[in-house]
Write an enzyme that holds these catalytic residues in place. Structure first.
Site, PDB file in Angstrom:
ATOM      1  N   ASN A 106       0.876  -1.174   0.000  1.00  0.00           N
ATOM      2  CA  ASN A 106       0.000   0.000   0.000  1.00  0.00           C
ATOM      3  C   ASN A 106       0.910   1.219   0.000  1.00  0.00           C
ATOM      4  O   ASN A 106       1.487   1.562   1.024  1.00  0.00           O
ATOM      5  CB  ASN A 106      -0.885  -0.042   1.262  1.00  0.00           C
ATOM      6  CG  ASN A 106      -1.644   1.246   1.482  1.00  0.00           C
ATOM      7  OD1 ASN A 106      -1.775   2.073   0.575  1.00  0.00           O
ATOM      8  ND2 ASN A 106      -2.154   1.427   2.695  1.00  0.00           N
ATOM      9  N   TRP A 107       1.034   1.834  -1.173  1.00  0.00           N
ATOM     10  CA  TRP A 107       1.975   2.956  -1.284  1.00  0.00           C
ATOM     11  C   TRP A 107       1.454   4.242  -0.644  1.00  0.00           C
ATOM     12  O   TRP A 107       2.203   5.206  -0.507  1.00  0.00           O
ATOM     13  CB  TRP A 107       2.315   3.214  -2.761  1.00  0.00           C
ATOM     14  CG  TRP A 107       3.238   2.192  -3.357  1.00  0.00           C
ATOM     15  CD1 TRP A 107       3.805   1.122  -2.716  1.00  0.00           C
ATOM     16  CD2 TRP A 107       3.720   2.151  -4.708  1.00  0.00           C
ATOM     17  NE1 TRP A 107       4.612   0.413  -3.590  1.00  0.00           N
ATOM     18  CE2 TRP A 107       4.564   1.032  -4.816  1.00  0.00           C
ATOM     19  CE3 TRP A 107       3.517   2.944  -5.839  1.00  0.00           C
ATOM     20  CZ2 TRP A 107       5.209   0.688  -6.013  1.00  0.00           C
ATOM     21  CZ3 TRP A 107       4.148   2.605  -7.034  1.00  0.00           C
ATOM     22  CH2 TRP A 107       4.985   1.494  -7.116  1.00  0.00           C
ATOM     23  N   LYS A 108       0.170   4.279  -0.328  1.00  0.00           N
ATOM     24  CA  LYS A 108      -0.422   5.507   0.237  1.00  0.00           C
ATOM     25  C   LYS A 108      -0.125   6.686  -0.696  1.00  0.00           C
ATOM     26  O   LYS A 108      -0.086   6.497  -1.916  1.00  0.00           O
ATOM     27  CB  LYS A 108       0.082   5.738   1.674  1.00  0.00           C
ATOM     28  CG  LYS A 108      -0.090   4.492   2.537  1.00  0.00           C
ATOM     29  CD  LYS A 108       0.186   4.704   4.000  1.00  0.00           C
ATOM     30  CE  LYS A 108       0.018   3.384   4.744  1.00  0.00           C
ATOM     31  NZ  LYS A 108       0.152   3.510   6.190  1.00  0.00           N
ATOM     32  N   GLU A 135      -5.234  -4.755  10.914  1.00  0.00           N
ATOM     33  CA  GLU A 135      -4.169  -3.769  11.089  1.00  0.00           C
ATOM     34  C   GLU A 135      -4.423  -2.981  12.374  1.00  0.00           C
ATOM     35  O   GLU A 135      -5.212  -2.025  12.364  1.00  0.00           O
ATOM     36  CB  GLU A 135      -4.162  -2.792   9.912  1.00  0.00           C
ATOM     37  CG  GLU A 135      -3.924  -3.449   8.570  1.00  0.00           C
ATOM     38  CD  GLU A 135      -3.389  -2.444   7.563  1.00  0.00           C
ATOM     39  OE1 GLU A 135      -2.245  -2.618   7.128  1.00  0.00           O
ATOM     40  OE2 GLU A 135      -4.089  -1.481   7.242  1.00  0.00           O
ATOM     41  N   GLU A 153      -6.531   4.928   8.029  1.00  0.00           N
ATOM     42  CA  GLU A 153      -6.311   6.349   7.724  1.00  0.00           C
ATOM     43  C   GLU A 153      -7.556   6.978   7.112  1.00  0.00           C
ATOM     44  O   GLU A 153      -7.867   8.141   7.363  1.00  0.00           O
ATOM     45  CB  GLU A 153      -5.089   6.491   6.795  1.00  0.00           C
ATOM     46  CG  GLU A 153      -3.798   6.253   7.566  1.00  0.00           C
ATOM     47  CD  GLU A 153      -2.640   5.715   6.747  1.00  0.00           C
ATOM     48  OE1 GLU A 153      -2.681   5.765   5.501  1.00  0.00           O
ATOM     49  OE2 GLU A 153      -1.680   5.211   7.364  1.00  0.00           O
ATOM     50  N   GLY A 166       2.818  -1.049   4.265  1.00  0.00           N
ATOM     51  CA  GLY A 166       2.899   0.360   3.903  1.00  0.00           C
ATOM     52  C   GLY A 166       4.339   0.751   3.608  1.00  0.00           C
ATOM     53  O   GLY A 166       4.858   0.515   2.517  1.00  0.00           O
ATOM     54  N   GLY A 167       5.013   1.314   4.598  1.00  0.00           N
ATOM     55  CA  GLY A 167       6.366   1.847   4.424  1.00  0.00           C
ATOM     56  C   GLY A 167       7.335   0.917   3.714  1.00  0.00           C
ATOM     57  O   GLY A 167       8.043   1.337   2.789  1.00  0.00           O
ATOM     58  N   HIS A 226      -9.344   1.490   5.116  1.00  0.00           N
ATOM     59  CA  HIS A 226      -8.052   1.612   5.797  1.00  0.00           C
ATOM     60  C   HIS A 226      -8.215   2.563   6.986  1.00  0.00           C
ATOM     61  O   HIS A 226      -8.985   3.525   6.914  1.00  0.00           O
ATOM     62  CB  HIS A 226      -7.001   2.151   4.823  1.00  0.00           C
ATOM     63  CG  HIS A 226      -5.621   2.111   5.385  1.00  0.00           C
ATOM     64  ND1 HIS A 226      -5.161   3.062   6.267  1.00  0.00           N
ATOM     65  CD2 HIS A 226      -4.616   1.215   5.232  1.00  0.00           C
ATOM     66  CE1 HIS A 226      -3.919   2.755   6.618  1.00  0.00           C
ATOM     67  NE2 HIS A 226      -3.565   1.641   6.003  1.00  0.00           N
ATOM     68  N   SER A 263       3.585  -2.195  10.365  1.00  0.00           N
ATOM     69  CA  SER A 263       5.032  -2.283  10.549  1.00  0.00           C
ATOM     70  C   SER A 263       5.627  -3.645  10.171  1.00  0.00           C
ATOM     71  O   SER A 263       6.583  -4.107  10.801  1.00  0.00           O
ATOM     72  CB  SER A 263       5.419  -1.898  11.984  1.00  0.00           C
ATOM     73  OG  SER A 263       5.080  -0.542  12.229  1.00  0.00           O
ATOM     74  N   GLY A 293       2.713   2.266  10.678  1.00  0.00           N
ATOM     75  CA  GLY A 293       3.677   3.352  10.484  1.00  0.00           C
ATOM     76  C   GLY A 293       4.481   3.713  11.721  1.00  0.00           C
ATOM     77  O   GLY A 293       5.147   4.743  11.755  1.00  0.00           O
TER      78      GLY A 293
HETATM   79  P1  PGA Z   1       3.026   0.232   7.623  1.00  0.00           P
HETATM   80  O1  PGA Z   1       1.533   0.513   7.040  1.00  0.00           O
HETATM   81  O2  PGA Z   1       3.480  -1.049   7.007  1.00  0.00           O
HETATM   82  O3  PGA Z   1       3.825   1.419   7.161  1.00  0.00           O
HETATM   83  O4  PGA Z   1       2.898   0.136   9.093  1.00  0.00           O
HETATM   84  C1  PGA Z   1       0.619  -0.523   6.907  1.00  0.00           C
HETATM   85  C2  PGA Z   1      -0.659  -0.009   6.311  1.00  0.00           C
HETATM   86  O5  PGA Z   1      -1.038   1.139   6.597  1.00  0.00           O
HETATM   87  O6  PGA Z   1      -1.339  -0.720   5.552  1.00  0.00           O
END
Ligand code: PGA
Length: 241
Positions: A8-10, A158, A90, A223-224, A88, A202, A164
């Site tokens: 997930n590149w956001k 999650e 966010e 994500g990251g 998600h 993470s 993050g």
């Molecule tokens: P992260 O994000 O791997 O950077 O913790 C995961 C996500 O938001 O799907």
């Protein structure tokens, strides 16, 4: 069931990065074909990803009409997306998406023929109060459309406090939550035994082999660590064949 390694590149990346990433995926999908490789890029870069499975990070709850700036599930399917992330944390936190909205969007995703990745997870205060299992159970019950099945829906667990932050859930926490989700899916859906349950929060190369090979963990939402192809590939490579 093949595990799903989903990036997930956001709100990150650019055209050159997407192209370079896709080149790196070319051999990876063959060398590590014991997992499925998915990237959920920002909308403009989705077509650049030709070697892995394509996904989106969100879609409209509406099918068409006067909704300036929105992108429909049908449009995403039309350009070759197979998956769409939905709900998600966010989007739940910053865009006010409730379980009801998440369910409406998931219904559009299923209608379009794509698979919905429905995200659930407790906040830190909910965990500290010992309510994490109930919170996640309620989110799942309220967010899944009635025609959800293992063929068209994936659950991503999650924990909000792990996203993050560099602080992933422990293997024990993940085992306990995923077993709880599996039990719930089994008792409510005919195909509940086969529905994929991803862990996200993470995930990185250093914890991938521990987390990805646990019971009832059917992949990761990353994500990251999905922004660098080496890290993303190392996570999928850590899945035991
Ligand atoms: P992260 O994000 O791997 O950077 O913790 C995961 C996500 O938001 O799907």
């Amino acid at each position: 069931m093949k595990k799903l390694i989903a990036g997930n590149w956001k709100l990150n990346g650019n055209f050159a990065m997407a192209q370079a990433f896709d080149m790196a995926m070319m051999d990876t999908v063959t060398n590590y074909n014991h997992v499925d490789w998915l990237i959920c890029a920002p909308f403009p870069y989705i077509p650049s990803l030709e070697n892995c499975i394509r996904g989106a990070q969100d879609c409209s709850a509406h099918q068409e009409g006067a909704y300036t700036g929105e992108i429909s599930a049908d449009m995403l399917a039309d350009i070759g997306c197979d998956y769409c992330i939905d709900g998600h944390s966010e989007r739940r936190a910053m865009h006010g998406e409730t379980d009801e909205v998440v369910k409406e969007k998931a219904a559009r995703v299923l209608d379009s023929g794509m698979t919905a990745i429905i995200c659930v997870g407790e906040t830190l205060s909910e965990r500290e109060a010992g309510n994490e299992l109930d919170v996640v159970e309620t989110q799942i019950k309220k967010s899944l459309p009635s025609n959800s099945s293992a063929q068209n829906t994936v659950i991503a667990y999650e924990p909000v406090w792990a996203i993050g932050t560099g602080r992933a859930a422990t293997a024990d926490d993940v085992l306990k939550m995923h077993a709880h989700i599996r039990q719930l899916l089994k008792s409510t859906l005919a195909s509940g035994t086969e529905m994929r349950i991803l862990y996200g929060g993470s995930v990185k190369p250093s914890n991938a082999s521990e987390l990805m090979n646990l019971d009832n963990v059917d992949g990761a939402l990353i994500g990251g660590a999905s922004l660098k192809s080496e890290d993303f590939i190392a996570i999928g490579a850590a899945v035991i064949k």
